[in-house]
Design a protein around this motif. Structure first.
Motif, short mmCIF file in Angstrom:
data_model
loop_
_atom_site.label_atom_id
_atom_site.label_comp_id
_atom_site.label_asym_id
_atom_site.label_seq_id
_atom_site.Cartn_x
_atom_site.Cartn_y
_atom_site.Cartn_z
N GLY A 158 29.78 26.09 -22.21
CA GLY A 158 29.49 25.71 -21.11
C GLY A 158 28.26 26.39 -20.36
O GLY A 158 28.08 27.47 -20.60
N SER A 159 27.68 25.96 -19.26
CA SER A 159 26.47 26.81 -18.64
C SER A 159 26.76 26.92 -17.27
O SER A 159 25.86 27.81 -16.50
N GLY A 160 27.68 26.55 -16.46
CA GLY A 160 28.11 26.90 -15.14
C GLY A 160 28.57 28.09 -14.90
O GLY A 160 29.18 28.82 -15.52
N ARG A 161 28.40 28.59 -13.59
CA ARG A 161 29.05 29.96 -13.20
C ARG A 161 30.38 29.83 -13.14
O ARG A 161 31.08 31.05 -13.88
N GLY A 162 31.05 28.85 -13.16
CA GLY A 162 32.65 28.82 -13.22
C GLY A 162 32.87 28.92 -14.82
O GLY A 162 33.89 29.55 -15.18
N ASP A 163 32.01 28.47 -15.74
CA ASP A 163 32.40 28.55 -16.97
C ASP A 163 32.21 29.91 -17.33
O ASP A 163 33.10 30.51 -18.26
N LEU A 164 31.26 30.99 -16.89
CA LEU A 164 31.09 32.14 -17.34
C LEU A 164 32.21 33.08 -16.61
O LEU A 164 32.66 33.76 -17.59
N LYS A 165 32.68 32.68 -15.64
CA LYS A 165 34.04 33.75 -15.43
C LYS A 165 35.24 33.12 -16.09
O LYS A 165 35.97 34.09 -16.40
N GLY A 166 35.15 32.03 -16.21
CA GLY A 166 36.23 31.39 -17.30
C GLY A 166 36.31 32.01 -18.78
O GLY A 166 37.10 32.49 -19.10
N LEU A 167 34.90 32.18 -19.10
CA LEU A 167 34.60 32.75 -20.27
C LEU A 167 35.31 34.34 -20.25
O LEU A 167 35.80 34.80 -21.33
N ALA A 168 34.68 35.14 -19.29
CA ALA A 168 34.98 36.41 -19.15
C ALA A 168 36.52 36.59 -19.10
O ALA A 168 37.22 37.48 -19.81
N PHE A 169 37.30 35.87 -18.46
CA PHE A 169 38.67 35.83 -18.25
C PHE A 169 39.51 35.75 -19.59
O PHE A 169 40.43 36.12 -20.20
N GLY A 170 38.80 34.56 -20.20
CA GLY A 170 39.39 34.07 -21.65
C GLY A 170 39.08 35.16 -22.56
O GLY A 170 40.38 35.59 -23.37
N LEU A 171 38.10 35.99 -22.61
CA LEU A 171 37.97 37.03 -23.59
C LEU A 171 39.04 38.37 -23.23
O LEU A 171 39.67 38.57 -24.10
N ALA A 172 38.98 38.31 -21.94
CA ALA A 172 40.02 39.78 -21.66
C ALA A 172 41.48 39.28 -21.89
O ALA A 172 42.25 39.98 -22.63
N THR A 173 41.67 37.80 -21.64
CA THR A 173 43.21 37.65 -22.22
C THR A 173 43.43 37.57 -23.68
O THR A 173 44.47 38.11 -24.20
N GLY A 174 42.37 37.34 -24.57
CA GLY A 174 42.51 37.23 -25.78
C GLY A 174 42.78 38.54 -26.39
O GLY A 174 43.41 38.82 -27.41
N LEU A 175 42.28 39.71 -25.86
CA LEU A 175 42.49 40.80 -26.10
C LEU A 175 44.17 41.31 -26.17
O LEU A 175 44.70 41.90 -27.11
N PHE A 176 44.69 40.82 -25.22
CA PHE A 176 46.07 41.12 -24.96
C PHE A 176 47.07 40.03 -25.83
O PHE A 176 47.97 40.34 -26.18
N ILE A 177 46.39 38.78 -26.13
CA ILE A 177 46.95 37.94 -27.18
C ILE A 177 47.01 38.62 -28.62
O ILE A 177 47.95 38.75 -29.18
N ALA A 178 45.99 39.37 -28.79
CA ALA A 178 46.01 39.81 -30.04
C ALA A 178 46.96 41.15 -30.20
O ALA A 178 47.47 41.58 -31.10
N GLY A 179 46.95 41.98 -29.03
CA GLY A 179 47.95 42.95 -28.88
C GLY A 179 49.51 42.63 -29.21
O GLY A 179 50.25 43.19 -29.90
N TYR A 180 49.78 41.56 -28.11
CA TYR A 180 50.99 41.17 -28.39
C TYR A 180 51.51 40.47 -29.68
O TYR A 180 52.57 40.45 -30.07
N THR A 181 50.47 39.95 -30.39
CA THR A 181 50.52 38.89 -31.58
C THR A 181 51.04 40.22 -32.73
O THR A 181 52.19 39.96 -33.34
N VAL A 182 50.37 41.37 -32.78
CA VAL A 182 50.55 42.16 -33.82
C VAL A 182 51.71 43.08 -33.53
O VAL A 182 52.63 43.40 -34.34
N TRP A 183 52.02 43.27 -32.18
CA TRP A 183 53.01 44.15 -31.86
C TRP A 183 54.37 43.39 -32.12
O TRP A 183 55.24 43.80 -32.70
N ASP A 184 54.36 42.09 -31.59
CA ASP A 184 55.62 41.53 -31.72
C ASP A 184 56.08 40.81 -33.00
O ASP A 184 57.29 40.89 -33.64
#
Length: 286
Positions: A140-166
């Motif tokens: 996606g190329s819109g500004r909203g897409d870039l913000k969503g992308l940033a939050f998605g990447l940050a969220t993914g870090l914690f998904i990785a963390g709780y996946t391994v931890w749990d």
């Protein structure tokens, strides 16, 4: 992968995409209030099941078990907060695929490099295909897409963390999946209570409940159910296979975002889902 684990993961994927749709619909509500309501309602709804588990299994919790559960609770709380904020900034079909794609790739990498798991060549190919397909979906190329992308990447870090931890919690520490899941819901509700009930947000609780009651109850049921199934799958198959296989939910989420939320570009992202499907097949055959 054990066929039973694959079935559990696929059912969990449907439930997971569905509760994320409900969360996206409530994206304009106060994120802390919404998350607190979902956790509190979930704790109430699932309390009979947990009580029955305590009566039948009579589990004993050690201090190390409580520490592991506390760590899981913290990781999940950060995940839910980032995810809900992300839904206020971007599309479901952007935030969800990026978050779900980043998470399993990092979790699988950690599992292979540090936990001694060794997936087969087909498993590695499946992991790569899932990751590539998910990131293709997030275009996606819109500004909203870039913000969503940033939050998605940050969220993914914690998904990785709780996946391994749990996965270690239910595997190495032998914490019962139901206990880990339920006490996590209770823990999130307790941790957020001072912020929600002790300040200005207290006045938003009733209004949020009235406006999003169906979504809150639905998310409370599906959030708990989807992750409980995944935790059980962790006891049947290695995390490096379970984590990517559950990402079939991105296909479901893109369709839901396009058809029910009228998000733009969903047909292009749906085409990219064929790559994810290929990855899931490879993982299942590994």
């Amino acid at each position: 992968m054990d066929p039973r684990a694959l079935i559990l993961v696929l059912v969990a994927a449907v439930a997971h995409a569905s509760w994320n749709l409900l969360s996206k619909k409530a994206a304009q509500a106060d994120s802390l209030v919404f998350i607190w309501l979902v956790a509190a309602v979930s704790a109430v709804i699932w309390s009979p099941l947990f009580a029955g588990f305590l009566l039948v299994a009579r589990p004993r919790l050690s201090w190390s078990d409580l520490a592991v559960i506390g760590g899981s609770t913290a990781l999940h709380l950060a995940y839910f907060m980032l995810l809900q904020r992300g839904y206020g900034k971007g599309d479901l079909s952007v935030v969800y695929p990026v978050a779900r794609g980043t998470g399993p790739m990092l979790a699988s990498l950690v599992a292979v490099l540090f936990l001694g798991e060794r997936p087969t060549a087909a498993g590695v190919a499946g992991i790569v295909l899932v990751g590539v397909g998910v990131f293709l979906m997030s275009g996606g190329s819109g500004r909203g897409d870039l913000k969503g992308l940033a939050f998605g990447l940050a969220t993914g870090l914690f998904i990785a963390g709780y996946t391994v931890w749990d996965s270690r919690a239910v595997g190495v520490f032998a914490v019962a999946p139901l206990m880990l899941n339920y006490l996590g819901e209770v823990g999130r509700a307790l941790v957020l209570s001072p912020a929600v009930l002790g300040g200005r947000r207290r006045g938003l609780v009733l209004a949020t409940w009235r406006e999003h009651r169906a979504g809150i109850v639905g998310a409370a049921v599906l959030t708990f159910l989807s992750y409980l199934l995944v935790l059980i799958a962790f006891t049947m198959a290695p995390v490096s296979l379970v984590a990517p296989a559950r990402e079939i939910s991105v296909l479901i989420a893109v369709v839901l975002g396009g058809r029910l939320l009228a998000e733009q570009g969903w047909r292009h992202r749906l085409l990219a889902a064929s790559v994810i499907l290929g990855g899931v097949v490879a993982i299942a055959l590994s």
